[in-house]
Design a protein around this motif. Structure first.
Motif, PDB file in Angstrom:
ATOM      1  N   UNK A 278       0.992  -1.024   0.044  1.00  0.00           N
ATOM      2  CA  UNK A 278      -0.108  -0.076  -0.041  1.00  0.00           C
ATOM      3  C   UNK A 278       0.867   1.377  -0.008  1.00  0.00           C
ATOM      4  N   UNK A 279       1.887   1.139   0.896  1.00  0.00           N
ATOM      5  CA  UNK A 279       2.656   2.328   0.722  1.00  0.00           C
ATOM      6  C   UNK A 279       3.591   2.715  -0.744  1.00  0.00           C
ATOM      7  N   UNK A 280       3.792   1.449  -1.334  1.00  0.00           N
ATOM      8  CA  UNK A 280       4.231   1.627  -2.592  1.00  0.00           C
ATOM      9  C   UNK A 280       3.142   2.513  -3.663  1.00  0.00           C
ATOM     10  N   UNK A 281       1.887   2.229  -3.488  1.00  0.00           N
ATOM     11  CA  UNK A 281       1.071   2.852  -4.254  1.00  0.00           C
ATOM     12  C   UNK A 281       0.657   4.346  -3.674  1.00  0.00           C
ATOM     13  N   UNK A 282       0.716   4.423  -2.463  1.00  0.00           N
ATOM     14  CA  UNK A 282       0.518   5.856  -1.978  1.00  0.00           C
ATOM     15  C   UNK A 282       1.675   6.812  -2.473  1.00  0.00           C
ATOM     16  N   UNK A 283       2.911   6.443  -2.359  1.00  0.00           N
ATOM     17  CA  UNK A 283       4.055   6.968  -2.940  1.00  0.00           C
ATOM     18  C   UNK A 283       3.932   7.279  -4.425  1.00  0.00           C
ATOM     19  N   UNK A 284       3.753   6.394  -5.153  1.00  0.00           N
ATOM     20  CA  UNK A 284       3.782   6.495  -6.643  1.00  0.00           C
ATOM     21  C   UNK A 284       2.819   7.481  -7.011  1.00  0.00           C
ATOM     22  N   UNK A 285       1.464   7.547  -6.419  1.00  0.00           N
ATOM     23  CA  UNK A 285       0.545   8.645  -6.788  1.00  0.00           C
ATOM     24  C   UNK A 285       0.929   9.840  -6.113  1.00  0.00           C
ATOM     25  N   UNK A 286       1.502  10.050  -5.074  1.00  0.00           N
ATOM     26  CA  UNK A 286       2.108  11.347  -4.699  1.00  0.00           C
ATOM     27  C   UNK A 286       3.145  11.917  -5.744  1.00  0.00           C
ATOM     28  N   UNK A 287       3.873  10.916  -6.379  1.00  0.00           N
ATOM     29  CA  UNK A 287       4.889  11.359  -7.256  1.00  0.00           C
ATOM     30  C   UNK A 287       4.136  11.854  -8.411  1.00  0.00           C
ATOM     31  N   UNK A 288       3.041  11.316  -8.981  1.00  0.00           N
ATOM     32  CA  UNK A 288       2.370  11.744 -10.137  1.00  0.00           C
ATOM     33  C   UNK A 288       1.967  13.010  -9.814  1.00  0.00           C
ATOM     34  N   UNK A 289       1.835  13.484  -8.560  1.00  0.00           N
ATOM     35  CA  UNK A 289       1.078  14.815  -8.105  1.00  0.00           C
ATOM     36  C   UNK A 289      -0.290  14.540  -8.455  1.00  0.00           C
ATOM     37  N   UNK A 290      -0.899  13.533  -8.012  1.00  0.00           N
ATOM     38  CA  UNK A 290      -2.448  13.057  -8.286  1.00  0.00           C
ATOM     39  C   UNK A 290      -3.070  13.641  -6.911  1.00  0.00           C
ATOM     40  N   UNK A 291      -4.608  13.938  -7.281  1.00  0.00           N
ATOM     41  CA  UNK A 291      -5.565  14.482  -6.273  1.00  0.00           C
ATOM     42  C   UNK A 291      -6.151  13.315  -5.625  1.00  0.00           C
ATOM     43  N   UNK A 292      -5.851  12.203  -6.247  1.00  0.00           N
ATOM     44  CA  UNK A 292      -6.748  10.780  -5.539  1.00  0.00           C
ATOM     45  C   UNK A 292      -5.795  10.418  -4.568  1.00  0.00           C
ATOM     46  N   UNK A 293      -6.677  10.355  -3.279  1.00  0.00           N
ATOM     47  CA  UNK A 293      -6.207  10.039  -2.092  1.00  0.00           C
ATOM     48  C   UNK A 293      -6.279   8.549  -1.735  1.00  0.00           C
ATOM     49  N   UNK A 294      -5.034   8.027  -1.317  1.00  0.00           N
ATOM     50  CA  UNK A 294      -5.161   6.596  -0.824  1.00  0.00           C
ATOM     51  C   UNK A 294      -5.488   6.351   0.557  1.00  0.00           C
ATOM     52  N   UNK A 295      -6.767   5.623   0.798  1.00  0.00           N
ATOM     53  CA  UNK A 295      -7.055   5.623   2.262  1.00  0.00           C
ATOM     54  C   UNK A 295      -6.922   3.954   2.560  1.00  0.00           C
ATOM     55  N   UNK A 296      -6.937   3.741   3.784  1.00  0.00           N
ATOM     56  CA  UNK A 296      -7.100   2.518   4.572  1.00  0.00           C
ATOM     57  C   UNK A 296      -6.833   2.408   5.954  1.00  0.00           C
ATOM     58  N   UNK A 297      -6.713   1.141   6.460  1.00  0.00           N
ATOM     59  CA  UNK A 297      -6.665   0.945   7.996  1.00  0.00           C
ATOM     60  C   UNK A 297      -7.722   0.427   8.705  1.00  0.00           C
ATOM     61  N   UNK A 298      -8.903   0.060   8.163  1.00  0.00           N
ATOM     62  CA  UNK A 298      -9.800  -0.322   8.964  1.00  0.00           C
ATOM     63  C   UNK A 298      -9.752  -1.710   9.654  1.00  0.00           C
ATOM     64  N   UNK A 299      -8.970  -2.589   9.003  1.00  0.00           N
ATOM     65  CA  UNK A 299      -8.641  -4.026   9.747  1.00  0.00           C
ATOM     66  C   UNK A 299      -7.325  -3.776  10.713  1.00  0.00           C
ATOM     67  N   UNK A 300      -6.755  -2.774  10.765  1.00  0.00           N
ATOM     68  CA  UNK A 300      -5.630  -2.420  11.565  1.00  0.00           C
ATOM     69  C   UNK A 300      -5.783  -2.168  12.891  1.00  0.00           C
ATOM     70  N   UNK A 301      -5.357  -3.146  13.894  1.00  0.00           N
ATOM     71  CA  UNK A 301      -5.734  -2.613  15.216  1.00  0.00           C
ATOM     72  C   UNK A 301      -4.378  -2.495  15.925  1.00  0.00           C
ATOM     73  N   UNK A 302      -3.133  -3.109  15.509  1.00  0.00           N
ATOM     74  CA  UNK A 302      -2.060  -2.789  16.345  1.00  0.00           C
ATOM     75  C   UNK A 302      -1.350  -1.332  16.288  1.00  0.00           C
ATOM     76  N   UNK A 303      -1.210  -0.739  17.575  1.00  0.00           N
ATOM     77  CA  UNK A 303      -0.850   0.632  17.509  1.00  0.00           C
ATOM     78  C   UNK A 303       0.637   0.721  17.150  1.00  0.00           C
ATOM     79  N   UNK A 304       1.340  -0.546  16.960  1.00  0.00           N
ATOM     80  CA  UNK A 304       2.601  -0.492  16.246  1.00  0.00           C
ATOM     81  C   UNK A 304       2.837  -0.414  14.963  1.00  0.00           C
ATOM     82  N   UNK A 305       1.825  -1.001  14.371  1.00  0.00           N
ATOM     83  CA  UNK A 305       1.550  -0.883  13.127  1.00  0.00           C
ATOM     84  C   UNK A 305       1.161   0.655  12.578  1.00  0.00           C
ATOM     85  N   UNK A 306       0.128   1.223  13.508  1.00  0.00           N
ATOM     86  CA  UNK A 306       0.043   2.607  13.030  1.00  0.00           C
ATOM     87  C   UNK A 306       0.981   3.393  13.149  1.00  0.00           C
TER      88      UNK A 306
END
Length: 420
Positions: A278-306
């Motif tokens: 997911x990070x790869x997708x987010x960073x690639x879209x930022x490099x494109x200068x895209x206004x499309x936002x990448x979202x996620x995290x609904x399944x993530x419970x571990x504070x360390x992962x956050x």
């Protein structure tokens, strides 16, 4: 190291600020000035000092789950003095009921509700061998009920106890959560609900859930996006949710299609456990200068992962679930970690009617709230008496700022419901 200036500044010395709000959990390590992770000071004040609002102990006498005649599940927490807190149970309540009875009930019963942050911290420490999404889902629903209990005893809304209240109504989007419909059926349904609610945003399901690049039906994803844009026109905000359907290569191809149709948010493009993808997708879209936002995290419970997601800015928009992540105390830690990294907040809590109340309270106080918030376009039947009855008007939901979550439940519920 990333060339992203925000990330560079964080790595230069701001990472301690990201982790700091989670320190009150007594679990998540913080970074010192050298970037080393160390356990937090256990003497640090809790994130919410409930004793400020409730001077005397609130001893929990019972933690119960009830099933109404219409098969709705409610969690009720009662104090020895007869005060109650009630919420709709987790959507995973049936499959996680053993976690509820074996861990959640004994964790809270007999305890002073005001020590809620410490109860959650101890749960994470002592039940670490079983901690996961089912476990935190079981505890999270009780944690929300305890908030309602404390708010009622304090005669304050939960939003006021978190504070300050920044919003009194929340714009919502219509989300049908369907993939087994044709594009025509899906768009027709959403058109009807938009007309009824005044919603200014919608969300469409694309791909196949955790689908290894498959579509729910051949060509459906692009067809439903194209039809929605043509049918609703440019003013409508459109979000798309893949539920982990794609790898990073295919996700970027789909993202380009979504950009072409003016989609504003791409949710869970990749399998949630492959957060580096997911990070790869987010960073690639930022490099494109895209206004499309990448979202996620609904399944993530571990504070360390956050913490990892925040430090690496692996998402543009974060979507922790109010229950799956273990409740409000842990969500506040997530919110502060991600806010310090410059990420935006759009919580996951796909409910309708009065069930949206906890989400509305958290949105009311979130400084970095982004976009529209989810509302199920196919409402379920809430057969339990309650007020106020919430429904979108002009595309927004009012925040019910009465005591607790602001929803009063008819006492007759417990005469007709079955205690599980």
């Amino acid at each position: 190291m990333s060339a992203d200036p925000t990330r560079r500044a964080l790595l230069a010395g701001g990472l301690a600020a990201i982790a700091a709000p989670a320190l009150a959990q007594g679990i998540v390590a913080e970074r010192d000035s050298s970037g080393r992770l160390r356990f937090p000071d256990p003497r640090r004040a809790p994130p919410i000092d409930f004793a400020r609002f409730v001077p005397q102990p609130v001893r929990i006498e019972a933690v119960e789950m009830w099933r109404t005649p219409g098969d709705n599940r409610l969690v009720r927490v009662r104090s020895v003095d007869g005060a109650e807190g009630v919420v709709r149970a987790s959507t995973k309540a049936e499959s996680t009921h053993e976690f509820f009875t074996r861990y959640a009930v004994p964790r809270f019963t007999g305890q002073d509700a005001r020590t809620l942050p410490d109860l959650i911290r101890r749960a994470a420490r002592e039940d670490y061998e079983v901690a996961g999404l089912p476990y935190w889902s079981a505890l999270g629903q009780v944690e929300l009920a305890v908030w309602d209990l404390l708010g009622r005893v304090a005669r304050r809304s939960c939003a006021e106890m978190i504070g300050p209240v920044l919003r009194r109504s929340i714009p919502v989007y219509m989300s049908s959560n369907k993939r087994d419909t044709s594009p025509e059926e899906e768009v027709a349904h959403l058109q009807q609900r938009v007309a009824e609610t005044g919603a200014r945003a919608i969300k469409l399901k694309i791909g196949r859930r955790m689908g290894y690049n498959d579509d729910a039906a051949p060509g459906r994803s692009e067809q439903v996006i194209r039809l929605a844009r043509r049918s609703f026109g440019d003013p409508m905000t459109i979000y798309a949710d893949a539920n982990g359907a794609y790898d990073s290569i295919r996700a970027l191809e789909v993202a380009a299609m979504l950009e072409d149709h003016g989609v504003a948010m791409f949710e869970e493009p990749c399998p949630f456990e492959d957060f580096d993808m997911t990070r790869q997708v987010t960073e690639a879209m930022r490099k494109r200068g895209s206004r499309l936002k990448i979202a996620g995290g609904e399944q993530d419970y571990a504070l360390e992962r956050w913490r990892w997601l925040a430090e690496r800015r692996a998402l543009d928009v974060v979507q922790p679930d109010l229950i799956y992540a273990g409740g409000i105390v842990r969500n506040l830690a997530i919110l502060r970690m991600t806010r310090a990294a410059g990420l935006r907040y759009n919580p996951h809590f796909p409910r309708s009617g009065a069930d949206t109340a906890p989400m509305l309270h958290l949105c009311a106080v979130a400084p970095d709230l982004w976009g529209y918030q989810e509302y199920r376009s196919r409402p379920d039947r809430q057969d339990y008496g309650h007020e106020p009855v919430l429904a979108p008007k002009n595309g927004e939901l009012p925040v019910p700022l009465g005591p607790g979550w602001g929803i009063d439940y008819d006492p007759s519920i417990w005469r007709t419901a079955e205690r599980l």
